[in-house]
Design a protein around this motif. Structure first.
Motif, short mmCIF file in Angstrom:
data_model
loop_
_atom_site.label_atom_id
_atom_site.label_comp_id
_atom_site.label_asym_id
_atom_site.label_seq_id
_atom_site.Cartn_x
_atom_site.Cartn_y
_atom_site.Cartn_z
N ILE A 1 0.51 -1.04 0.24
CA ILE A 1 0.24 0.07 0.28
C ILE A 1 0.75 1.42 -0.23
CG2 ILE A 1 -1.82 1.08 1.27
CD1 ILE A 1 -3.47 -1.22 0.46
N TYR A 2 2.09 0.95 0.58
CA TYR A 2 2.59 2.48 0.44
C TYR A 2 3.87 3.02 -0.21
CZ TYR A 2 6.24 5.73 2.75
OH TYR A 2 6.88 6.85 2.71
N SER A 3 3.70 1.30 -1.06
CA SER A 3 4.64 1.87 -2.60
C SER A 3 3.50 2.20 -3.93
CB SER A 3 5.40 0.63 -2.44
OG SER A 3 6.37 -0.34 -1.89
N MET A 4 2.56 2.47 -3.63
CA MET A 4 1.26 2.83 -4.85
C MET A 4 2.58 4.07 -5.74
SD MET A 4 -1.23 3.84 -6.39
CE MET A 4 -2.50 3.62 -5.40
N ASN A 5 2.32 3.87 -6.96
CA ASN A 5 2.98 5.02 -7.72
C ASN A 5 2.29 5.92 -8.13
OD1 ASN A 5 4.53 6.12 -9.32
ND2 ASN A 5 4.74 4.43 -11.32
N THR A 6 2.90 7.00 -7.89
CA THR A 6 2.26 8.26 -7.94
C THR A 6 2.03 9.15 -9.23
OG1 THR A 6 3.67 10.01 -6.30
CG2 THR A 6 1.24 8.65 -5.57
N ALA A 7 3.29 8.41 -10.10
CA ALA A 7 3.74 9.19 -10.90
C ALA A 7 4.03 7.80 -12.39
CB ALA A 7 4.89 10.10 -10.52
N PRO A 8 3.08 7.15 -12.43
CA PRO A 8 2.80 6.58 -13.85
C PRO A 8 3.65 6.89 -14.26
CG PRO A 8 0.98 6.02 -12.57
CD PRO A 8 1.68 7.36 -12.06
N GLU A 9 4.89 6.85 -15.70
CA GLU A 9 5.67 7.08 -16.35
C GLU A 9 4.49 7.18 -17.69
OE1 GLU A 9 8.56 3.52 -18.14
OE2 GLU A 9 8.80 4.43 -15.87
N ASN A 10 3.25 6.62 -17.98
CA ASN A 10 3.09 6.12 -19.39
C ASN A 10 1.64 7.27 -18.98
OD1 ASN A 10 1.96 4.44 -17.48
ND2 ASN A 10 1.07 3.32 -18.86
N TYR A 11 1.22 7.93 -17.76
CA TYR A 11 0.05 9.41 -17.63
C TYR A 11 0.65 10.89 -17.27
CZ TYR A 11 -2.40 5.32 -16.17
OH TYR A 11 -3.24 3.72 -15.96
N LEU A 12 0.29 10.87 -18.15
CA LEU A 12 0.35 12.56 -17.52
C LEU A 12 0.27 12.96 -16.33
CD1 LEU A 12 -1.53 13.72 -21.31
CD2 LEU A 12 0.87 13.72 -21.22
N PRO A 13 1.62 13.74 -15.73
CA PRO A 13 1.19 14.32 -14.60
C PRO A 13 -0.20 15.18 -13.69
CG PRO A 13 3.49 14.96 -15.56
CD PRO A 13 2.77 14.58 -16.93
N GLU A 14 -0.24 16.09 -15.66
CA GLU A 14 -1.18 17.15 -15.13
C GLU A 14 -2.72 15.93 -14.78
OE1 GLU A 14 0.57 16.91 -17.38
OE2 GLU A 14 -0.22 17.41 -19.09
N GLY A 15 -2.82 14.81 -15.64
CA GLY A 15 -3.99 14.18 -15.57
C GLY A 15 -4.42 13.59 -13.89
N ILE A 16 -2.88 13.29 -12.94
CA ILE A 16 -3.19 12.34 -11.90
C ILE A 16 -3.61 13.13 -10.97
CG2 ILE A 16 -1.92 11.09 -10.39
CD1 ILE A 16 -0.25 10.40 -12.93
N GLU B 1 -0.08 8.66 3.30
CA GLU B 1 2.44 9.24 3.28
C GLU B 1 2.00 8.95 1.96
OE1 GLU B 1 4.72 9.38 6.01
OE2 GLU B 1 6.26 8.34 4.75
N ALA B 2 1.67 8.02 0.92
CA ALA B 2 1.93 8.38 -0.75
C ALA B 2 0.86 9.33 -1.14
CB ALA B 2 0.88 7.00 -1.34
N GLY B 3 0.18 9.53 -0.80
CA GLY B 3 -0.47 10.79 -1.65
C GLY B 3 -0.37 12.22 -1.06
N TRP B 4 -0.07 12.06 0.15
CA TRP B 4 0.82 13.31 0.69
C TRP B 4 2.02 13.37 -0.44
CZ3 TRP B 4 -2.43 16.99 3.38
CH2 TRP B 4 -1.10 18.39 4.20
N SER B 5 2.66 12.53 0.31
CA SER B 5 4.31 12.57 -0.34
C SER B 5 4.49 12.74 -1.86
CB SER B 5 5.65 12.03 0.74
OG SER B 5 5.23 12.52 1.97
N GLY B 6 3.69 11.87 -2.25
CA GLY B 6 3.77 11.97 -3.63
C GLY B 6 5.14 11.13 -3.50
N GLU B 7 5.72 10.65 -5.20
CA GLU B 7 7.67 10.53 -4.64
C GLU B 7 8.27 10.95 -3.75
OE1 GLU B 7 7.22 7.67 -7.05
OE2 GLU B 7 5.21 7.93 -6.12
N ASN B 8 7.91 12.11 -3.05
CA ASN B 8 9.11 12.40 -2.60
C ASN B 8 8.51 11.69 0.00
OD1 ASN B 8 11.17 14.51 -4.35
ND2 ASN B 8 8.99 15.70 -3.66
N ARG B 9 8.18 9.98 -0.68
CA ARG B 9 7.87 9.67 0.26
C ARG B 9 9.25 9.03 0.95
NH1 ARG B 9 4.08 5.26 -2.29
NH2 ARG B 9 4.26 7.04 -4.15
#
Ligand code: ACM
Ligand code: ZN
Length: 481
Positions: free
Chosen positions: A364-379, A410-418
């Motif tokens: 659960i902690y490891s959710m990728n919040t920036a999947p590479e094939n998705y446009l970041p502004e769409g997330i 924490e995944a949502g709050w900190s994103g890829e800076n967890r």
């Protein structure tokens, strides 16, 4: 990490000295800050908080509570500048498969607020029950909330069940959420997962056959007819009724697991496809969800669907996709290319109704919040979920959700800076007494990432609910995580 904070702040730096844990706190809303941003200055014998909104000030209270727990004899001087990476950090609770009493639901909401989750996705319409009092169509809760028993898996009961939330209770929950800055996102699942609606209004299906509220957990072929105009009229009136209770901006209209067999045999559905120039039945679902979405948009709301509704590639770009099924990823990417948005809820990093031996705290902690094939502004952000087919009591609800919901927070709050899972686990252990203080039975640390024989046993026990091919899929998911 030196500071036992969850979610971990964006920036934290030491200042000189210490202030007493009971030092005066001044708070103010500063409109120039982003809505959820908060600055906390702990120095010179006082604590100063400024936030971009009332909700941000509440976030500061959690941060301060956690610091006081760690430093009861005086908080070290600190400057905290905090802000979430994702503006959307929801938790989903299914109250349809099993009704969850109001006080229990409030306890879950309170705990979620403590970890700065900011949206409650309330799933109350299902094959196995409709659970909100409906003023416009009272038969919906009178008939749709009642079922003949509970045959969801390795548990069998013929005792009838029939609970629903009154309008007063619903408002109480919505207000309770609002008091913590949490917006409620209601869901009416359609065109599938509608047996409870059809039990009360069978004329809304393709065949009009009698339907019972389901007592089993499987995916069901029952579906609303996409050819009958009265289905859309009914759904719009139902939405109007629910909008009286749910003032938030977002409204989920389901769209998951909608088998098309009934549509394929229905002359009215066929006619609809011809008239609308639709090339297949996934497009017919796109048409269905788009029509309801357009109605919501006309009311100033933003619709959300599960990702199957995008399979026809004709979903309106204004509709947000909740991405739960990894195998449908391509449609989500296309939707984003058209300017659409997505909420990340991929099963293997979000579903908390599976045992920890299958989806661990680390997963659960490891959710990728920036999947590479998705446009970041769409997330938009993240969601953690609990479905309740196999959850019949508060203990199981709480131990399955906590601390996994906190990991998602924490995944949502900190994103890829967890800071990373080992840091999170260490902080979670230190903060663990908070669960008891909030009356929540959380899963202890020795079961957060279970392995070996005991894990196998838990998986075997859970597998008894399912056919062998599904168990094989579960094992594959565990191995791939
Ligand atoms: C889902 O899990 N059916 C969205
Ligand atoms: Zn039909």
């Amino acid at each position: 990490m030196e500071y036992k904070l969850i979610p971990y702040p964006k920036s934290i730096s030491p200042l000189k000295g210490r202030v007493p844990a009971d030092a005066p706190v001044s708070q103010k809303v500063t409109r120039s800050l982003a809505k959820e941003a908060v600055n906390i200055r702990i120095s010179d014998g006082k604590i100063e908080v400024e936030g971009g909104s009332g909700a941000a000030l509440l976030y500061a209270q959690t941060t301060l509570d956690q610091l006081k727990r760690q430093f009861p004899d005086g908080i070290p001087g600190l400057l905290i500048n905090d802000e979430p990476a994702c503006s959307w950090r929801s938790f989903h609770i299914d109250t349809a498969r099993h009704y969850i009493p109001v006080d229990e639901l409030k306890k879950m909401i309170r705990m979620a607020a403590y970890f700065k989750l900011n949206r409650f996705h309330w799933h109350f319409s299902e094959d196995q029950g409709w659970r909100i009092e409906c003023r416009r169509f009272p038969k919906l809760h009178e008939i749709g909330s009642r079922r003949a028993g509970d045959h969801f898996g390795n548990y069998c009961s013929d005792v009838p069940e029939g609970a629903y939330y009154t309008r007063e209770e619903t408002k109480e929950i919505v207000d309770y959420c609002a008091s913590f800055g949490i917006e409620v996102v209601p869901e009416i699942d359609m065109p599938g997962h509608v047996a409870a609606i059809l039990a009360a209004f069978p004329e809304l299906s393709c065949t009009g056959e009698p339907v019972e509220v389901q007592t089993k957990a499987m995916i069901n072929p029952l579906i609303l007819c996409a050819g009958k105009e009265e289905v859309f009229t009914f759904m719009e009136q139902l939405i109007d009724d629910m909008l009286e209770l749910f003032p938030g901006k977002y409204f989920h209209i389901g769209g998951d697991e909608a088998p098309k067999d009934r549509w394929k045999a229905c002359p009215l559905c066929k006619k609809r496809m011809e008239e609308e120039g639709l090339t297949d039945y996934n497009q017919l679902q796109g048409y269905f969800n788009n029509r309801i979405a357009a109605y919501l948009i006309s009311k100033g709301k933003t619709p959300i669907v599960w990702n199957e509704a995008a399979e026809g590639d004709n979903l309106s770009p204004e509709t947000v996709i909740e991405f739960w099924r990894g195998d449908k990823e391509g449609h989500v990417a296309k939707h984003l290319q058209k300017g659409g948005k997505v909420i990340l809820a991929n099963v293997k990093n979000a579903y908390c109704d599976y045992p920890y031996s299958m989806i661990s705290l680390k997963d659960i902690y490891s959710m990728n919040t920036a999947p590479e094939n998705y446009l970041p502004e769409g997330i938009l952000g993240t969601e953690c979920l609990v479905w309740t087919e196999y959850i019949r009591n508060a203990e199981r609800l709480e131990t399955y959700c906590w601390p996994r919901f906190a990991a998602s927070a924490e995944a949502g709050w900190s994103g890829e800076n967890r800071p990373g899972y080992s840091s999170f686990a260490e902080r979670m252990e230190a903060l663990f007494p908070v669960f008891e203080d909030f009356g929540i039975q959380a899963t202890p640390a020795d079961w957060w990432t279970p392995e070996g024989e005991a894990a196998e046993k838990e998986l075997d026990e859970f597998g008894k609910n399912f056919p062998p091919e599904v168990v094989a899929m579960f094992r594959k998911m565990r191995e791939s995580n």
